[in-house]
Design an enzyme around this catalytic site. Sequence first.
Site, PDB file in Angstrom:
ATOM      1  N   ARG A   1      85.269  27.787  55.163  1.00  0.00           N
ATOM      2  CA  ARG A   1      85.781  26.845  54.169  1.00  0.00           C
ATOM      3  C   ARG A   1      87.200  27.226  53.759  1.00  0.00           C
ATOM      4  NH1 ARG A   1      82.216  24.843  56.092  1.00  0.00           N
ATOM      5  NH2 ARG A   1      80.354  23.868  55.210  1.00  0.00           N
TER       6      ARG A   1
ATOM      7  N   HIS B   1      85.983  15.677  53.944  1.00  0.00           N
ATOM      8  CA  HIS B   1      86.087  15.973  55.378  1.00  0.00           C
ATOM      9  C   HIS B   1      87.512  16.364  55.740  1.00  0.00           C
ATOM     10  CE1 HIS B   1      82.160  15.170  56.928  1.00  0.00           C
ATOM     11  NE2 HIS B   1      82.136  13.898  56.556  1.00  0.00           N
TER      12      HIS B   1
ATOM     13  N   CYS C   1      86.353  22.058  55.498  1.00  0.00           N
ATOM     14  CA  CYS C   1      86.021  22.952  56.607  1.00  0.00           C
ATOM     15  C   CYS C   1      87.278  23.513  57.259  1.00  0.00           C
ATOM     16  CB  CYS C   1      85.198  22.209  57.657  1.00  0.00           C
ATOM     17  SG  CYS C   1      83.592  21.653  57.064  1.00  0.00           S
TER      18      CYS C   1
END
Length: 263
Positions: free
Chosen positions: A249, A166, A240
């Site tokens: 990405r 993340h 991300c």
Amino acid sequence: MRVRVLEHAVRRRRARRRRVLWTGGEVLVTVGVVLMLLVVHQLWWTNREAREGARRKVEALEREWGQGGGDGGAAAARGDSDTAVPPPSPQSSPARSSRSGGTSNTGRSQATWSQAYAILTVPRLHLRVPVAEGVGKRSVLNKGYVGHYPGSQQPGQAGNFALAGHRNTHGEPFRYINRLAPKDTIEVETRSAVYTYAVDRTLRQTSARDAGVIRPVPRSSVHPNSGYGQPGYYITLTTCTPEYTSRYRLVVWGKLVSMRPRG
């Protein structure tokens, strides 16, 4: 009398309007508070909870390895074992090392998917987090772990050791990987060895469906000039971008530079 009736009607309408406005204001304030609490939960509490859980898992792995225990069966889940990974050397070719690091599962019990089996350390970012098998949000990433893409290679093997994490919320371990520069080091520690990779290049933005970046020889399918053309020992970090979105990405690649036995 008719004038008084009209005055009462006007007053009643005004009172109703005031009640409607007051009620609407209360609803808006309540919604605002709820949204603020949700934002606090996402941006603060999930980070706090995930980071603490990840820290405890790192400590647990260190204790387990220090006591000479097994790797928790995670090697079986990924179809390989740490001890089967060959120590790469300047003299060994990718094909040779890949063959010697076979993926036989004989004699090993089936392990729980998403179990942490390694530790990722990035000194420049003061980052030290567990690596688990799989990239599911609930089972891996939302715990603050870094996830290993199933089917990609394992640490020290010829090919591409590909990871996801993340960038925002849930520990956000990869929030600042955009700050990594060439030659910055990335360490992957397993029960038996520590593998050191050096950052080589970065792809600032590509499609979320760009599977080329995690292939054994990583090369973007969207940006063909980004990536590699020869087999090697690679690591890939994906997250991300831009921040607080999942539209694209961000990719960081590195190459294996050393391996040493752990301990």
